[in-house]
Every structure is written in structure tokens, then in C-alpha cells.
Enzyme design. Structure first.
Site, PDB file in Angstrom:
ATOM      1  N   GLY C 148     -27.201  -0.507 -24.270  1.00  0.00           N
ATOM      2  CA  GLY C 148     -26.848  -1.174 -25.561  1.00  0.00           C
ATOM      3  C   GLY C 148     -25.098  -0.071 -25.093  1.00  0.00           C
ATOM      4  CB  CYS C 149     -21.899  -0.991 -26.217  1.00  0.00           C
ATOM      5  SG  CYS C 149     -21.469  -1.608 -27.342  1.00  0.00           S
TER       6      CYS C 149
END
Lengths: 345, 345, 345, 345
Positions: C148-149
Site C-alpha cells: 500500500g501507499c
């Protein structure tokens, strides 16, 4: 105290009405209705009103139970039409911020809004709520049709010229830019921050619903012997929350006229129109959240360029509606509308 | 009417003072000074004030000729120090929005501000202008040192916990974000729209001038027997005009305490502190242009996270200064500060 | 040429994959699928790709007809799980940008995503696609679960410290701010320009889905004898389109360590991690649209503060996915990812 | 490899040249000069170039020591004029992004730029660098005067109509909006984020320096027997970093012409002009950071409205300069300019 009701309190013009009315010294808000939010607290939708308004949204069908003196419609078009008869029958005044009663030509309205008008019997009595033109009629009105945001900015820019026959009425081109709140509180992809910021574009270049309203308003101030005004209206979407700026160009019929003086005289006694010094440029930030419209007039050879800045939600909608209310009730016109813009802000 | 003077009227805290004071019912603005702009109209710098204020900027040296009761300093640090003696000698009250008199430890001030203090004899009598802590002292003050924007947001977040000894005072980490107006009205490349928008960053991570002020303020509310508070302060620059949000984390010494109740009780009678319902998230837009601070308290295991939102120019500067003025003159504390935020906006 | 397919091509990570892949010299895009848009041209959704990609969206069920070598899932969670078996059976490699295969603990995944996992048999073989940790495993993977970011930004900030046991693993607090594109291309009111600009706020303070992923990633690099890492993760919404910045704080166990050297050595050969000079502050604009992550390490007494900036859609999603693809196919890791950020911009 | 030098590398057009040239396969950047920054690393000013360019700024006086084949001037007006003679004498080609050699009428240039021209002997030989009009002449040029940002957008919008005599040449009104980077990297208060965001305004309504350049360019494509084109140019400042959008209105002399076909044919072979489908609206975000110009033509009764969107720093400046360089050196015109815009972004 004026007992006011607001129908459609969850959109941006409703929010702006609430913001302004909670500080209005002569107003009591008796009900705020929203079909979708009935029963929930208004401050849940608008936390900025915490401590200023302690009401739940009501159902629109319960409107008259609140015994309002005046109803503001802050709804999409079509809603005021459907409720108008009941409200008028109860002797309650109406200020409609939607487009329902702005256009006098019913067929034209039905063409642009693509539906049958539901209460055409009220069209004629509806007073177009632009105080700078219709102050006396507004004072006596039972139904005020508030101007649209773009039409206000463009009419104020052109009225002094058309009244005196100083421009070719067929030559008007109005290039306008609006903040994104003009699209309403609608969850649509093009208005996401990710899509609308860092972008600038024209839209509705083929024709926009506000065009017939602008034309009607401009023709209303012309001398009957003039050829009727036409407007090429070119709206644009500006990556900001609030504000409308119009740059309106027309061909001069008399290049020797003192246009600055014409504007200054026309609006000398208008509390919400500010004619800037020659050579100036209005900025939307200077009128943000206020009911003012800044104008500047620039002669350019055989043309004139008029610049106009307002807040689309205030002078372009809810502020102007309150100005109309003040006129109806004989109050000082600036009541509840006399706070300056924030800077920076 | 309170005859007020503003020194340094061309910056953002000066602009915010003017915006608020022109609508304050008990205030007359007798002079606005700016060395660089003396002789020009205030409305040339702030067109939003057209119609609200008809004064030219004066030279600061002519200040006392205007016979003010109260002077607001909205100047960079160092200016109030230099003028303090003359003003105090004339019996005029001072509310200083700069950092000149905030720090009680003169050496510490001189270290962080890298200059000798010019009127240390006034440091002791200066009252730190955080009404939620110092209301009584403010009422009697001749000199109020208004808190900084970050310190206000962080102190309001931690005071209820420190007063009751609920957290480890050495464990506090304050992560804050400020709008660009916190950098003042200074023409510097990093604050251009082209550089500061579409960007997010930390700054002054090695240490920021507001850190000693925060620490001093937090220690002032601790019990003497507690170990003194320490704060790791981490400021960030947010691509927006106004607003400060702080996320403050600390280790709990008692995980069973009802923190929501502690906050609600502490601020039950504070007109400008709003404790949100459990689970909420303050947003800077809900307090934009207002003097309110929104707080939310989130227990997370053996830690607590307190969220705090204010407008850096209002509760973080000029609004709080006016709140202090209201206290000094025995007015209702909300006088001139009771309008809701715009939404959207 | 690698025959690549993209499933879920209408969201922002899909758009970013397409932008990058059309310039990738070793890639042919053989199909882009979208259930809702099947049959319409990709350039109608993404006019920026005009002249670069001449495909219509296909139906996901036709995926294998295009005979891809590799499939990218740029879909909401749940989609890759449902299709995984068919794709794997065909011998096609998968790089999944969603959360479907990131969490090794199935029960934990089901708890946070509130649904039963649809293809748990693939969880074990899925390789977590953070090249700075898992490069060798990625090279051999049939299924890559892209980080994920937020997890990428926080793991890169903490890995050098945890690998060497320099911090207390229970002390980590990660404050992060993300641009609005992190919320996806979803038409929801809070992400309108009118609501999300001029605002800053925390969200999910009670707990965010990325927290277990961050914890799992950090524990994976710890020595087995260390106590397991814990993270208090505090996300914020920043009024900008793209970018993530994390400010990660931890207690040092050894204040004498040369942290700058630790970071510089750890990432000396990483093409997409840039350790800034001591005292620096990463800015999201410097990595906008690139696959780089900027890091800066600031010792503060007995704590360390690590600052981390990346583009949430590039290094935080689609760029990293392409980096993984390059590794799988033995290409230079920077292939198709070596263009600098725009400035300004 | 083309040995290129950039003079004035610290402004926005210099930054954009560097961004594009570091990825250009046929270019070697041999020197980047800046009088104020000589001796410091280019990446200190532009951290986005880290890893892409390893040069210090040089002093402009050392320019020829670097033995460039081609020099780009990314300087304010006046600089290229002063250095032109030395560079030309050395047989080095020049592409000037400033206004120094755009205007063929020396007196007109001196009137608008308010200074004597310093090397008028080069005016005649300078080729106006608009490839869509002057491709052949650019190929042979020693000195290219790159068009301004507004002039490019307006000329591309009007050229197809003027070439065919389809409009009244005296009727053109061009309303344009530019992002703030059009004002350069200059630290001035009106361009601060705090002043320029949440605002929209016209500027230079009385006349702008780009007006004579636009008129000259339009007249150059007219038939000699037509009456010469005149343009009322009305620039506006848009709260965004990059982008120019022009809305150009003119009176049609023949309302039956198939304008869509005229535009499509005129630009059928132009790699950087995209004529959108009838009824479309160009958006600046779709061309952000690219060398493309999007056009849409809307007939409105007896008028035509042409919409035009480009990136002011790319097609409006540095991208177009590189396009000219590609033409001079016989490269594919799109070399180094063929990457799509980011979306969102």
C-alpha cells in the site's frame, strides 16, 4: 422577527442562507427542511453552525406547521413549482433561489429545462429579484425569483450601458469563470479535487441555461426602440471554491462617452455594487463571502470591456435573496450582510 | 467605545484584526500604522475593507497622537519591545501578537530569537494571553502577550491531561500542519502558489521557535510535583491559505480514565473550545475565520491522541487578541467574534 | 515484449499504470478491462492517452483471450481473489495492487476487510512487492502483492533502524499525510474540491486498514530476538492531488549511532530511495509522478524523526508494481521509470 | 549528440527545458548558466533533477568555453540581445525563449518593452518558432525566436480560419487564462499561495505585451488582400500552477463553412495539435507537462468560438523550443516530447 423557513437546506445555497441568517438580527429560522435528511440535526450536515442553530431538518411536507412568514427555496428547479400553490394559499411569501420562476416565457423555460412547468399561473406575478433594477417591485412582491449567479454578474456589468444605449445590443460577449461550488454539492467525478484542481476549461460552449435569463434581464432595461440585446455567454470552470468573474465585451456606439462616470452615477446609491477606479481589476477574493459586486470599466478603442466579480453563493444567490427579504420587510438593505471579506482567505 | 490602535497593519495578523474590529460593536479604530505604507489608504492594501474603514496608514511614531486606549502590535518580533516603554508610560494598554513578551526566561528568548531583548523590564508583568488558562490575569493586565498559533492549538489539546496528571509529561509529540499564511505576507519563493501548492512537507524538524513557548505553557498548568513537560514539536506546511491542525500523542499513565469526560468538563464553559463527540475528527474548514478551536480525544491503547483544529490567524492570533481585549474591558467574551465559518469556503 | 493486461483500468492506479506502461520500451499492453466501461475507448476515460493507446476497455471475463504474460490488478480488494485461480491455472503472472494478498494472517485480513478471503490458498506464495526488502523473492514470484501507499512510505523510513535494532520497536508513531487521490476515483462529497480544498484533517484515528500491513512489514525485517514492532499510525488528508509524506518518530536505544550513515549505507544501491543530506526536508513535489522515495533522518535527543516523501500513485502503487515487473523479467529496474518530476508542478 | 547550453537556468522555462532535455536521447547538456547561482549545483535549485544532471551553474560569460552547438535563452527580455553577437560570431545556433526577437517592428518592440533594442541587426534573420506555420524556415534558422505562451494558444486557434478567410479579421476577441507559473519564479506578493489561490481575476485589460506578437503572427498567415487582423486580448490569472486556456471568438463571414473539417484538415499532420471532436471542451489538465495543444471549434450562429488548451511552460515555451531544435537537427519532431500527461495530476 421574520419567521423564515428554508427548503432544501443541504445544498450550498441553503448552507449559505443559514450562515447569513443565523447572524441576521431580524430573522428567526423556524424550520429547515430536507427530504433526505429529515430528523437529523442541521449541525451534523454543517458543523460550522454548531452553537448558532439548534434545529433538526424537517420534512418539506411539514413546512406550514412551522408558521413561517417567508419561505426560501434553495432547491433544484422543479421543487418550488410543485409546492408554490400550497404556500401561496397560506399567505406566506416566497423567495425562490432556483430557476423556476425567472423566465417569463414559459415555453422558453420548458425548452431549456426540458420539462413542463408545474405552476405557470405564478410566472407573471414573480418579481425578478435584482434589487439594482427591481427594488420597488421586490418591496411589494409575494414571490421573488432570485437571479442566477452568472446572470447577476453579467447584468450588473451591462445595465448602465444598455440603459443609456451606449453599446450595440447585439454585440455582447460574456466570458465568465465560476468556482466549483457553482456545480452544487453533488458527488460527481469531474468536481473531485483530484479532477477539478490544477485545471481550467470552458463548458457548455454550445449554450447554457443561464443565457435566456441574461438576455431577458438585459432586454428589460433597454429602451423599447433599441434592437433587442443578444448575448454570447461563455462559462468556464475555475479551480477554486467560490467566486464568479465575468469579462463582458461590447461594441460602443459612442466612443466619446465618459463610461467611468456612467457607471459611477448608475450605482452611486447601490450598497452592494462597487465601481472601482478607472484601470482597476476586480478580484473574486475581495468579495468572497460578501454580497458585493465589484465592477471596472475599460474602454478599448471602439469596444468596452467590463469586469465584474462577485461571490456566486452570496450576491449570486443567498446574499441577494436576503437583500430581497430586507427590501420586502422595509429593513436597511445591508442588514445581516455587512461584514467584510477575509483577507487572506 | 474602546479607542484601539494597530501597529503593523499590513501583515496578515493586522489584516485579520482589522477585519474583525470593523464589525466589533464596542471598538473604534483610531489609527493603523505602517512605517512602509504611511500616508496611503488602508483600503488600498486591503480592498475588502472598502466601506468599512476610512483611514490612511499612519507613521508608528505618531501613535500616541491618536490617543488610543489600547494598542495591538501585529508586527515582527522586536518592534513591540522597542516601543513598549513609551506606550506604557502613557498609560495605554498593549496586546502584543508578536513573540516579544511570551517567554518568561529572557535568556531562552534571546537564544531562540538571536538578539538582545530590548525591554526586559516588561517581561514579568506580561500576561500570557490564553484565556482558557489565564482569564483572571488577563482581565487585569496592562500588557498581554498573545500566544503563537501552534502553541495555542497544542496547549488546548494537552492542558486537560496535564492538569490532571493523566499523561507522562515527557512523552508528548505534537505533529502540526499549518496553512501558508502562517509564514506571513512575505514575498518568498517557497510560498508562491507555484511552489507551495500540490506539495506537503515538514520544516524546522531540528527545532522551531514555538517549542519553548509550548513547553512553558504546558509546564504552567502542571502540578509542581510532576516532572516537567517536554514536547517534540513537528511542524508541517499544508497547501492551503488558513488553518492549523495538531495531532498530539502522549503516553497515558492511567488507561482507565474517561478522557472524553475530562475534556468535556474542562472546557464546558469555554465559548471558543468545542470538544467533539468521541470518535470525531476536527477539520480546519469548520473553524476557518472563527475564534473556535475544535478538539477530539482518541484513546489508543496506552496512548492518547488529541486532535485540534483552529484558524491560525483567528484563534491562533488576532481573534484570540480580541478575546483578550473583551476580557480586559469586561465585555461578553464573544463580542465581535460570533459569526460562523463559511461552508463551503 | 512483455504482454501485459490491466484489470480495473478506470481508477487512479489503473490510470497511472497506463501512463507509465505506454512509455515502457519492453511492454505491450494487450488488454485493459473494466466491467463498467467494456466496449468504450480507453482514451474516452483518459484523454491524456490519446495517441499513446488505441484500445477499448474489455470485459474482465475475456482477459485470457488476450494471451497476457502478466496481469496487473488495479481493482478494489476482493476482485483479484475471485479471479486468481483461473489466471494462475493459465500460467500467467500476477501483480496485484490491491490489498488482497498483502496480509499473511488470513484471519487478520478478514477482520480488517470484513469479508471471507476467496482464495486463501494463494496467500502463502504471494510475495510482498517491496523491492528494497524482497528483491530476490520478487524475481521468482508468480504472484506479487504490491504494498500500500502508506506502508511503503513508513517501511522505507523504519527498515534501516529496525534491521540494526537501533530503536525501541514498540515506540513507533507514524504521522502521514496523503493527497486526495489516495481515496480513489470515487464520487463522494468529502472529496469534492469544494469540501477537500482549504482543509486539513486527520481521519481513521481509531485505526486504519494499512496498520496491520505496516506492522507485518516492519516485523519481517527485525531480528527474531527483538520484541515485535508496533505502530501507531495516524493518517491525514492533505488538500492536494498526489503525494504522501510520513513523519515517523521512534525512541532510540543508542543515541550515539550515526543514523545518517546507517540510512546512506542501507540505501546506497537502491535506485528509487534517495537519502537526503542531514538536516533536509523531503517534499512531495520533488517526487511527484516518479517512483522515488526521499528520506531524511533527524535525531532529536533520545528520539529519531524520519521524514519520507513519495507519490502515492507511483512509488506507492503503480510505479512500484512496474519496478516489480522489471525485476521479474530481468530488466534494468528503472526501465520505464526514469523521468524526473516536473517543477513547478 | 547535440551539445546544448541553457542560459538562465533558474527560472521556470529553464527548469522545464532541463526536465525535458535530460530525457532527450540526442542531447547532451554541456552547461547551464546563471549569473546569480554560478558555482552551485543545479540540483540544489531543482532537486527533481537529482540523478539526471550533474552540473554546477556556470557564469554566462563562460558560455562558449563549453563549446555548445546550440544555446537556449531562458532569460528575461534584454539578455539574449546583449549576448547575441558573440554567440552568432562563434557559429552557435540560438533558440531564444524570451521576447527579444519575436517582434519584427523594432519600434513596436521598443515601445512595449520600454527600452532600446540592443542588437537590431538580428531581428530580420530571426525565425518565429511556431512549427505549425514556419517549419521550413525553422529548419534552416540560426536564430529562432520562440513564441510566447499566450500567442501560441491564440494563433493555433485562429490560423485555420484566417488562412481561409473565414472570419472578419477585425472581430477577434481572445479571452485567456493562465496558471501562475506564467508570472515566472518571482517572489512577489500577488503570486503567493495566500493571495493567488481561491481567486480569479483579469489583468492587463488595458493592453498586454503579447498583443502585438499575436497580431503579427495572425497577419502573417492572412492573404495579402484581406484587411489586417486585430485582436482584443484579455488575459486572466487562474489559481493553478500550469496551463493556458484561450477562448477565442470571431465573426464568421461564411456561416455555411464546415469549420470542424477545416480544423481537422489544417492540423491533420501536426504531431502536437489535437483537434477534438465537435462539441468537445479542451482541458488544461489533459495537456499538462506535454507539448500538445488541444483545440475545439464551436460555431455559434454568426460567430465562431475556438477553445484552446496547452501547457504554458511546454507547448507555450520550453517544449516548443525543443520541437524547434528537433526540426533544426532533422530529428523526428516528437523526440524527447512523447510522454503523456499524468492523470490525475
Amino acid at each position: 422577527m421574520i419567521r423564515t423557513a428554508i427548503i432544501g437546506g443541504t445544498g450550498y445555497t441553503g448552507a449559505e442562507l443559514l450562515r447569513l441568517l443565523v447572524s441576521h438580527p431580524e430573522v428567526e429560522i423556524v424550520t429547515v427542511s430536507s427530504r433526505s435528511e429529515a430528523g437529523t440535526a442541521v449541525v451534523d450536515a454543517f458543523p460550522n453552525l454548531k452553537g448558532y442553530l439548534d434545529l433538526d431538518f424537517s420534512d418539506p411536507s411539514d413546512l406550514l406547521d412551522a408558521k413561517p412568514d417567508l419561505v426560501f427555496f434553495a432547491t433544484p428547479h422543479g421543487v418550488a413549482q410543485a409546492m408554490m400553490n400550497d404556500i401561496a394559499s397560506a399567505g406566506v411569501k416566497v423567495i425562490d433561489l432556483s430557476a423556476d420562476f425567472r423566465i417569463k416565457d414559459q415555453a422558453l423555460w420548458e425548452q431549456w429545462y426540458n420539462q413542463a412547468h408545474q405552476s405557470p399561473e405564478f410566472i407573471e406575478q414573480a418579481v425578478y429579484g435584482l434589487p439594482e433594477v427591481n427594488r420597488a417591485a421586490i418591496a411589494d412582491a409575494s414571490l421573488v425569483a432570485c437571479p442566477g449567479c452568472y446572470p447577476t454578474s453579467i447584468q450588473l456589468a451591462m445595465i448602465p450601458l444598455l440603459e443609456k444605449g451606449l453599446i450595440d445590443p447585439a454585440s455582447i460577449v460574456a466570458y465568465s469563470g465560476s468556482g466549483v461550488s457553482g456545480a452544487g454539492r453533488n458527488a460527481k467525478v469531474p468536481y473531485l479535487l483530484t479532477e477539478a484542481s490544477e485545471n481550467f476549461q470552458a463548458y457548455s460552449t454550445a449554450g447554457h441555461r443561464h443565457e435566456p435569463e441574461i438576455v431577458q434581464g438585459l432586454r428589460a432595461v433597454q429602451s423599447e426602440t433599441d434592437k433587442p440585446a443578444e448575448v454570447l455567454f461563455l462559462p468556464h470552470l475555475v479551480p477554486m471554491i467560490r467566486g464568479i468573474h465575468s469579462t463582458v465585451v461590447a461594441d460602443l456606439v459612442d466612443v466619446s462617452a465618459d463610461l467611468q462616470a456612467v457607471f459611477e452615477e448608475r450605482y452611486a446609491h447601490e450598497p452592494f455594487v462597487e465601481v472601482l477606479a478607472a484601470g482597476s481589476h476586480p478580484q473574486t477574493r475581495y468579495v468572497r463571502g460578501t454580497n458585493s459586486c465589484q465592477l471596472a470599466v475599460h474602454p478599448r478603442g471602439n469596444r468596452v470591456v467590463v469586469l465584474s466579480a462577485e461571490d456566486n453563493l452570496t450576491k449570486g444567490a443567498s446574499g441577494q435573496a436576503i437583500q430581497c427579504m430586507n427590501i420586502i420587510y422595509g429593513l436597511e438593505e445591508t442588514t445581516g450582510l455587512n461584514t467584510p471579506a477575509m483577507l487572506p482567505g
